[in-house]
Design an enzyme around this catalytic site. Structure first.
Site, mmCIF file in Angstrom:
data_model
loop_
_atom_site.group_PDB
_atom_site.id
_atom_site.type_symbol
_atom_site.label_atom_id
_atom_site.label_comp_id
_atom_site.label_asym_id
_atom_site.label_seq_id
_atom_site.Cartn_x
_atom_site.Cartn_y
_atom_site.Cartn_z
ATOM 1 N N GLY A 12 5.477 66.115 124.433
ATOM 2 C CA GLY A 12 4.295 65.480 125.364
ATOM 3 C C GLY A 12 4.446 64.463 126.376
ATOM 4 C CG ASN A 13 5.717 59.759 126.000
ATOM 5 O OD1 ASN A 13 4.320 59.534 126.134
ATOM 6 N ND2 ASN A 13 6.682 59.088 126.110
ATOM 7 C CE LYS A 132 -1.035 72.522 117.858
ATOM 8 N NZ LYS A 132 -0.892 71.193 117.526
ATOM 9 C CE LYS A 219 8.408 69.788 122.456
ATOM 10 N NZ LYS A 219 8.034 68.945 121.389
ATOM 11 C CE LYS A 281 8.200 65.314 117.988
ATOM 12 N NZ LYS A 281 7.655 66.652 118.800
HETATM 13 P P1 ADP Z 1 5.734 65.155 121.050
HETATM 14 O O1 ADP Z 1 4.302 65.083 121.357
HETATM 15 O O2 ADP Z 1 6.560 64.382 121.806
HETATM 16 O O3 ADP Z 1 6.125 66.409 120.629
HETATM 17 P P2 ADP Z 1 4.713 63.910 118.513
HETATM 18 O O4 ADP Z 1 3.593 62.857 119.073
HETATM 19 O O5 ADP Z 1 4.168 65.246 117.772
HETATM 20 O O6 ADP Z 1 5.809 64.470 119.585
HETATM 21 O O7 ADP Z 1 5.775 63.168 117.412
HETATM 22 C C1 ADP Z 1 6.307 62.107 117.654
HETATM 23 C C2 ADP Z 1 5.746 60.943 116.932
HETATM 24 O O8 ADP Z 1 6.147 61.134 115.442
HETATM 25 C C3 ADP Z 1 5.997 59.527 117.040
HETATM 26 O O9 ADP Z 1 5.359 58.959 118.323
HETATM 27 C C4 ADP Z 1 5.879 58.846 115.965
HETATM 28 O O10 ADP Z 1 4.736 57.915 115.962
HETATM 29 C C5 ADP Z 1 5.794 59.883 114.837
HETATM 30 N N1 ADP Z 1 6.514 59.597 113.676
HETATM 31 C C6 ADP Z 1 6.111 60.054 112.397
HETATM 32 N N2 ADP Z 1 6.976 59.653 111.663
HETATM 33 C C7 ADP Z 1 8.055 58.972 112.051
HETATM 34 C C8 ADP Z 1 9.357 58.584 111.942
HETATM 35 N N3 ADP Z 1 9.821 58.526 110.528
HETATM 36 N N4 ADP Z 1 10.306 58.196 112.474
HETATM 37 C C9 ADP Z 1 9.750 58.285 113.825
HETATM 38 N N5 ADP Z 1 8.666 58.735 114.317
HETATM 39 C C10 ADP Z 1 7.642 59.069 113.467
#
Ligand code: ADP
Ligand code: MG
Length: 322
Positions: A12-13, A132, A219, A281
């Site tokens: 997303g970021n 979801k 995704k 992930k």
């Molecule tokens: P994206 O939108 O990039 O697909 P998400 O926002 O769903 O990603 O997931 C990333 C987030 O996961 C990070 O911003 C972080 O806050 C969170 N997160 C949860 N647990 C952990 C962890 N153990 N280590 C790192 N990040 C984590």
């Protein structure tokens, strides 16, 4: 020398930051900054397949759908069409920005964006328990009306408790349309953008027809599945944290730079990775490694140019400190 093939999933970021309104200028600038970091991989000799999220964008498309129906009586489009729309819009933007980045760096490559259908099993248990959340927040009255009229399923908002959101299933990918072509194009030196937003979910019915599924596919799961199918060497998830941590946000938080399969699975089962964000992930990374992929990486895009980039998951700890 055989070139390495990497699948890079943009989170997303990479396209839109939390504090931004989502204008096209913002998205184009974020995308360009993210893609600039991929030049490092290209210069290191990788062939690339790029996948991307679509959460905020498809959310906006669903809301436009809703507003269009209310204001102008425009027929709403189902979720699969909205996902396909988002793949087209976002994919086009990534393609155009990437062409400009390549020009700046004097790299000559074709960029191809494919609207990608991803197969799911209509008997996947996810369909009996949709989780979801998609689209706008509705009042109880609106939600009741819509579930009667369209058969949508709603859940109450957890945090705010001030409304209801539609939920759809998030089934596992079991096939990717044109995966062989995606792999072939990439190995021939073309950069392929595919499986955006986890792909358009479809299933094959008893008569062998391809049918849309009212669902969205994670995704990272779809990207990992694609990476396995095209036998990529490496799988990158670019998100908004530079590393993965155990005891995340606790006083004893610890960066994990090198991880092997067994330890990662143990941390996952111990609950170190939040459900709905980091856990899928990690699972996606493990799936890739478990099916023969050499290395999965979770990091922030700008870290790629850094020697100590991100968290690297491999099958054996020994492979890692190459
Ligand atoms: P994206 O939108 O990039 O697909 P998400 O926002 O769903 O990603 O997931 C990333 C987030 O996961 C990070 O911003 C972080 O806050 C969170 N997160 C949860 N647990 C952990 C962890 N153990 N280590 C790192 N990040 C984590
Ligand atoms: Mg996010």
């Amino acid at each position: 020398m055989k070139k390495k093939l990497a699948v890079v999933a943009l989170g997303g970021n990479a396209l839109l930051r939390d504090n931004q309104a989502g204008t096209i200028d913002e998205q184009e600038q974020n995308t360009t900054e993210t893609l600039e970091n991929l030049v490092f991989l290209l210069k290191a000799g990788y062939e690339l397949v790029i996948t991307h999220g679509n959460g905020p964008q498809v959310g906006n498309i669903l809301m436009r759908n809703d507003a269009g129906e209310q204001l102008y009586n425009i027929a709403q489009m189902p979720v699969d069409v909205c996902v396909a729309d988002s793949q087209g819009g976002i994919g086009y933007m990534i393609e155009r920005m990437l062409r400009n980045v390549l020009t700046v760096h004097g790299i000559k490559k074709n960029v191809v964006c494919l609207v990608t259908q991803v197969l799911v099993d209509i008997n996947d248990p996810a369909f009996t328990d949709p989780q979801k959340r998609v689209g706008k927040v509705y009042s109880r009255e609106e939600a009741d009306l819509l579930s009667g009229k369209k058969g949508w399923i709603f859940r109450e908002e957890i945090k705010s408790k001030d409304g209801f959101r539609r939920v759809v299933a998030s089934p596992a990918p079991i096939g990717i349309m044109n995966d062989a072509i995606i792999g072939k194009l990439a190995r021939e030196g073309n950069i392929v953008i595919a499986a955006g937003g986890g792909g358009v979910p479809v299933y094959i019915d008893d008569q062998q027809n391809v049918r849309p599924a009212e669902a969205v596919i994670d995704k990272d799961m779809a990207s990992s599945y694609l990476a396995t199918r095209i036998e990529a060497d490496e799988f990158y998830i670019l998100t908004d944290v530079p590393y993965i941590y155990i005891n995340y946000k606790k006083p004893d938080q610890e960066i994990k730079e090198f991880l092997d399969y067994t330890d990662t699975l143990k941390y996952l089962n111990e609950g170190h990775f939040a459900k709905g964000s980091m856990a899928p992930k990690i699972q996606a990374c493990l799936n890739f490694i478990g099916h023969g992929g050499r290395m999965s990486v979770i990091t922030e895009a700008f870290k790629l140019a850094d020697k100590t980039y991100g968290s690297k998951i491999t099958m054996n700890y020994e492979d890692e400190r190459r």
